[in-house]
Design an enzyme around this catalytic site. Structure first.
Site, mmCIF file in Angstrom:
data_model
loop_
_atom_site.group_PDB
_atom_site.id
_atom_site.type_symbol
_atom_site.label_atom_id
_atom_site.label_comp_id
_atom_site.label_asym_id
_atom_site.label_seq_id
_atom_site.Cartn_x
_atom_site.Cartn_y
_atom_site.Cartn_z
ATOM 1 N N CYS A 138 0.751 -1.214 0.389
ATOM 2 C CA CYS A 138 -0.200 0.120 -0.124
ATOM 3 C C CYS A 138 0.559 0.934 -0.189
ATOM 4 O O CYS A 138 0.771 2.048 -0.136
ATOM 5 C CB CYS A 138 -0.859 -0.205 1.181
ATOM 6 S SG CYS A 138 -1.374 -1.610 0.919
ATOM 7 N N HIS A 166 -3.021 6.618 3.248
ATOM 8 C CA HIS A 166 -3.516 5.436 2.021
ATOM 9 C C HIS A 166 -5.255 4.888 2.797
ATOM 10 O O HIS A 166 -5.122 5.134 4.050
ATOM 11 C CB HIS A 166 -2.884 4.213 2.924
ATOM 12 C CG HIS A 166 -3.293 2.987 2.387
ATOM 13 N ND1 HIS A 166 -3.346 2.500 0.962
ATOM 14 C CD2 HIS A 166 -3.055 1.867 3.415
ATOM 15 C CE1 HIS A 166 -4.228 0.904 1.096
ATOM 16 N NE2 HIS A 166 -4.057 0.530 1.905
ATOM 17 N N ASN A 209 -10.448 -0.073 0.343
ATOM 18 C CA ASN A 209 -8.774 -0.678 0.884
ATOM 19 C C ASN A 209 -8.616 -0.689 -0.579
ATOM 20 O O ASN A 209 -8.374 -2.449 -0.736
ATOM 21 C CB ASN A 209 -7.717 -1.007 2.059
ATOM 22 C CG ASN A 209 -7.353 -1.087 1.693
ATOM 23 O OD1 ASN A 209 -6.274 -0.381 0.430
ATOM 24 N ND2 ASN A 209 -6.014 -1.237 2.911
HETATM 25 N N1 ACO Z 1 -17.886 -8.464 11.713
HETATM 26 C C1 ACO Z 1 -17.923 -8.896 11.867
HETATM 27 N N2 ACO Z 1 -16.977 -8.932 13.208
HETATM 28 C C2 ACO Z 1 -15.988 -8.976 12.690
HETATM 29 C C3 ACO Z 1 -15.292 -8.699 11.565
HETATM 30 C C4 ACO Z 1 -15.891 -8.323 11.151
HETATM 31 N N3 ACO Z 1 -16.295 -7.991 9.221
HETATM 32 N N4 ACO Z 1 -13.490 -8.702 11.704
HETATM 33 C C5 ACO Z 1 -13.441 -8.549 13.005
HETATM 34 N N5 ACO Z 1 -14.532 -9.076 13.250
HETATM 35 C C6 ACO Z 1 -14.536 -9.395 14.693
HETATM 36 C C7 ACO Z 1 -13.663 -10.659 15.364
HETATM 37 O O1 ACO Z 1 -13.656 -11.446 15.306
HETATM 38 C C8 ACO Z 1 -13.350 -9.733 16.876
HETATM 39 O O2 ACO Z 1 -14.028 -10.639 17.361
HETATM 40 P P1 ACO Z 1 -14.033 -11.187 19.240
HETATM 41 O O3 ACO Z 1 -13.711 -9.952 20.105
HETATM 42 O O4 ACO Z 1 -15.026 -12.314 19.721
HETATM 43 O O5 ACO Z 1 -12.054 -11.923 18.838
HETATM 44 C C9 ACO Z 1 -13.563 -8.634 17.413
HETATM 45 O O6 ACO Z 1 -14.143 -8.407 15.782
HETATM 46 C C10 ACO Z 1 -12.718 -7.255 17.531
HETATM 47 O O7 ACO Z 1 -11.475 -7.020 16.626
HETATM 48 P P2 ACO Z 1 -10.325 -6.773 16.292
HETATM 49 O O8 ACO Z 1 -9.740 -7.436 14.924
HETATM 50 O O9 ACO Z 1 -9.772 -6.062 17.259
HETATM 51 O O10 ACO Z 1 -11.525 -5.261 15.301
HETATM 52 P P3 ACO Z 1 -10.903 -4.200 15.045
HETATM 53 O O11 ACO Z 1 -11.508 -3.186 15.088
HETATM 54 O O12 ACO Z 1 -9.041 -3.818 15.389
HETATM 55 O O13 ACO Z 1 -10.984 -3.976 13.451
HETATM 56 C C11 ACO Z 1 -9.700 -3.893 11.478
HETATM 57 C C12 ACO Z 1 -10.047 -5.051 12.691
HETATM 58 C C13 ACO Z 1 -11.469 -3.524 10.084
HETATM 59 C C14 ACO Z 1 -9.474 -5.317 10.635
HETATM 60 C C15 ACO Z 1 -8.925 -3.110 11.762
HETATM 61 O O14 ACO Z 1 -8.034 -3.980 12.391
HETATM 62 C C16 ACO Z 1 -8.114 -2.712 10.813
HETATM 63 O O15 ACO Z 1 -8.862 -2.044 10.151
HETATM 64 N N6 ACO Z 1 -7.134 -2.571 11.108
HETATM 65 C C17 ACO Z 1 -5.656 -2.156 10.087
HETATM 66 C C18 ACO Z 1 -5.872 -2.506 8.033
HETATM 67 C C19 ACO Z 1 -5.104 -1.711 7.756
HETATM 68 O O16 ACO Z 1 -4.612 -0.933 7.853
HETATM 69 N N7 ACO Z 1 -4.072 -1.847 6.521
HETATM 70 C C20 ACO Z 1 -3.546 -1.547 5.777
HETATM 71 C C21 ACO Z 1 -2.230 -2.787 4.855
HETATM 72 S S1 ACO Z 1 -3.011 -3.329 4.306
HETATM 73 C C22 ACO Z 1 -1.861 -3.142 2.826
HETATM 74 O O17 ACO Z 1 -0.882 -3.562 2.998
HETATM 75 C C23 ACO Z 1 -2.249 -4.565 1.595
#
Ligand code: ACO
Length: 329
Positions: free
Chosen positions: A114, A255, A285
């Site tokens: 990214c 990004h 994204n």
């Molecule tokens: N729907 C419902 N629940 C979900 C989903 C979903 N799509 N995804 C995760 N959850 C659940 C998890 O299983 C977890 O459940 P649990 O508490 O029972 O274990 C709960 O939601 C919280 O999970 P987290 O991973 O802590 O959720 P978070 O608020 O961190 O959101 C996310 C997850 C959206 C992936 C976030 O961490 C994020 O955006 N991270 C950064 C991603 C990023 O920046 N990528 C950039 C680079 S991409 C590249 O370079 C190719």
């Protein structure tokens, strides 16, 4: 000799994917969760048999049209992508070159996930400085839908496909165009965002297909924390190094990974949210395409003004990051 962006272009696939799509596929998620935790409402997917070279070509054509440039004037093509048409070769840049009909100019891909567009811009700057090149097409394109595990709710809901291109030309005026750029990496964080198998270390086989370890795997919360920490500190240092401050920023284009990441970056920089250009709600994204896509869309709809200070901030797998500061001309 410096570099400036003369103009931009972009394209997105036709197939719009709502959050409901994932629920219909049987994924345990909801429209509310996705909107609240990521800010994403829709994204676009390419169909089978359409690859990054097809999207990249369309974006390049749009850029050439918008800048009134004939393809014969282009002397280098750089393509930032993590989803090349072919796993190794030929490069997507060569395929785009062939579609554009400008054989015999150099063309190559840059792999920095990214952060790819910032890496490619900085590479273009270097080529322009040698004075051997005048007009460089820098393309950011990705089709992450093709490498997402549609059974992994933590990743597949985030990604969309898209492409954008910038025409980067030389300028003799050090006070316009790219006034600062830096690209960095920290390989010790490689495992927080990766495609574990299917490459040369673990060649693709039936077990890998069954495990689905040839798709994106991400420690979302680690990426979330690293992205905010690194981007905020790097933007502050970058501004200081050219005697500017956050107050001088007209537009920040990060990004487009997650709306909550973008909001936190603005809060930590004490930057008003309206200065942060976002389109994650519509496109998700799009990896290497996300920064130029946001730039191109904004420029088309609103137009940057001469003198605008635009900060580009890329971050992604590797872990890689890059900051480019532009004074628009
Ligand atoms: N729907 C419902 N629940 C979900 C989903 C979903 N799509 N995804 C995760 N959850 C659940 C998890 O299983 C977890 O459940 P649990 O508490 O029972 O274990 C709960 O939601 C919280 O999970 P987290 O991973 O802590 O959720 P978070 O608020 O961190 O959101 C996310 C997850 C959206 C992936 C976030 O961490 C994020 O955006 N991270 C950064 C991603 C990023 O920046 N990528 C950039 C680079 S991409 C590249 O370079 C190719």
């Amino acid at each position: 000799m410096g570099a400036k962006i003369k103009g931009l272009g972009h394209t997105i696939p036709k197939k719009k994917i709502s959050n409901q799509f994932f629920i219909d596929q049987g994924l345990d998620t909801s429209d509310e969760w996705i909107k609240e935790r990521t800010g994403i409402e829709t994204r676009y997917f390419t169909p089978d048999e359409t690859g990054s070279s097809d999207l990249g070509y369309e974006a390049a054509l749009d850029c050439l049209k918008n800048t009134n440039t004939d393809i014969s004037e282009i002397d280098l093509i750089l393509v930032a992508t993590s989803t090349p048409d072919h796993n190794a070769f030929p490069s997507t840049a060569c395929l785009i070159q062939e579609k554009l009909g400008c054989n015999n100019i150099p063309a190559f891909d840059i792999s920095a996930a990214c952060s790819g567009f910032c890496y490619a811009l900085t590479t273009a700057e270097g080529f322009l400085a040698t004075q051997k090149h005048k007009n460089i097409l820098v393309i950011g394109v990705d089709c992450l839908s093709k490498i997402s595990n549609m059974e992994d709710r933590g990743t597949c809901i985030l990604f969309g496909d898209g492409a954008a291109a910038a025409l980067v030309t030389k300028t003799a005026d050090k006070n316009e165009g790219v006034i600062f750029s830096t690209i960095k990496a920290n390989g010790s964080l490689a495992n927080i965002l990766q495609i574990p198998k299917g490459g040369s270390k673990y060649p693709f086989n039936e077990t890998i297909a069954k495990e689905k370890s040839h798709f994106i795997e991400m420690d979302g919360s680690a990426v979330f924390k690293q992205a905010i920490k690194i981007v905020v500190s790097e933007i502050k240092q970058s501004l200081v190094s050219i005697n500017l401050s956050t107050d001088n920023i007209d537009y920040l284009i990060c990004h487009q990974a997650n709306q909550r990441i973008l909001d936190r970056i603005c809060d930590n920089l004490k930057l008003p949210k309206q200065k942060c250009i976002t389109n994650i709600k519509t496109f998700g994204n799009t990896s290497a395409a996300s920064i130029p896509l946001a730039m191109s869309e904004f420029h088309k709809n609103h137009g940057f003004k001469k003198g605008d200070i635009i900060v580009l901030a890329g971050f992604g797998a590797g872990f890689t990051w890059g900051i480019t500061i532009i004074k628009w001309t």
